[in-house]
Design a protein around this motif. Structure first.
Motif, short mmCIF file in Angstrom:
data_model
loop_
_atom_site.label_atom_id
_atom_site.label_comp_id
_atom_site.label_asym_id
_atom_site.label_seq_id
_atom_site.Cartn_x
_atom_site.Cartn_y
_atom_site.Cartn_z
N ASP A 46 0.83 -1.20 0.00
CA ASP A 46 0.00 0.00 0.00
C ASP A 46 0.87 1.26 0.00
OD1 ASP A 46 -2.06 -1.80 0.33
OD2 ASP A 46 -2.62 -1.11 2.34
N HIS A 47 0.32 2.34 -0.51
CA HIS A 47 0.96 3.65 -0.39
C HIS A 47 0.43 4.28 0.90
CE1 HIS A 47 2.57 7.57 -1.44
NE2 HIS A 47 1.39 8.07 -1.08
N PHE A 48 1.34 4.65 1.82
CA PHE A 48 0.93 5.21 3.11
C PHE A 48 1.86 6.33 3.49
CE2 PHE A 48 0.90 5.25 7.80
CZ PHE A 48 -0.45 5.45 8.01
N GLU A 49 1.29 7.51 3.77
CA GLU A 49 2.05 8.67 4.23
C GLU A 49 1.36 9.23 5.47
OE1 GLU A 49 2.77 11.83 1.38
OE2 GLU A 49 2.43 10.40 -0.24
N TYR A 50 2.17 9.64 6.44
CA TYR A 50 1.62 10.25 7.63
C TYR A 50 2.58 11.34 8.09
CZ TYR A 50 -0.26 10.99 12.27
OH TYR A 50 -0.81 11.57 13.39
N GLU A 51 2.05 12.53 8.34
CA GLU A 51 2.85 13.65 8.81
C GLU A 51 2.21 14.27 10.04
OE1 GLU A 51 3.42 16.62 5.83
OE2 GLU A 51 4.13 15.19 4.35
N LEU A 52 3.03 14.64 11.01
CA LEU A 52 2.59 15.38 12.18
C LEU A 52 2.87 16.86 11.96
CD1 LEU A 52 3.99 13.04 14.96
CD2 LEU A 52 1.62 13.26 14.24
N GLY A 53 2.46 17.70 12.87
CA GLY A 53 2.75 19.12 12.77
C GLY A 53 1.49 19.94 12.90
#
Length: 81
Positions: A46-53
């Protein structure tokens, strides 16, 4: 009807009632405070991206066909107000 909502787990001569994740989601929905709630599994293809901020971002695009081994699990809840 209740598969995944709750379980009765034996402990010696007694049993323990345990609420499952589907039961937890059902209780959250019944509270009236949840607008939307869901959970998904992420696999290695799977394509998975996660960003905090200041502006968190989550992108999950499930692969088609064979997805590979389980990598992550996430849940999202949108509250009213």
């Amino acid at each position: 009807g209740l598969i995944g909502h709750c379980y009765i787990i034996p402990y010696g001569r007694e049993a323990q009632f345990i609420i499952g994740y589907k039961g937890m989601i059902d209780l959250a929905r019944r509270s009236g405070q949840i607008e939307q709630i869901y959970a998904h599994a992420v696999y290695e293809a799977d394509h998975f991206e996660y960003e905090l901020g200041l502006h968190p971002k989550l992108v999950h695009k499930p692969a088609t066909g064979r997805r590979g081994a389980l990598q992550y699990v996430y849940a999202v809840a949108h509250f009213k107000g």
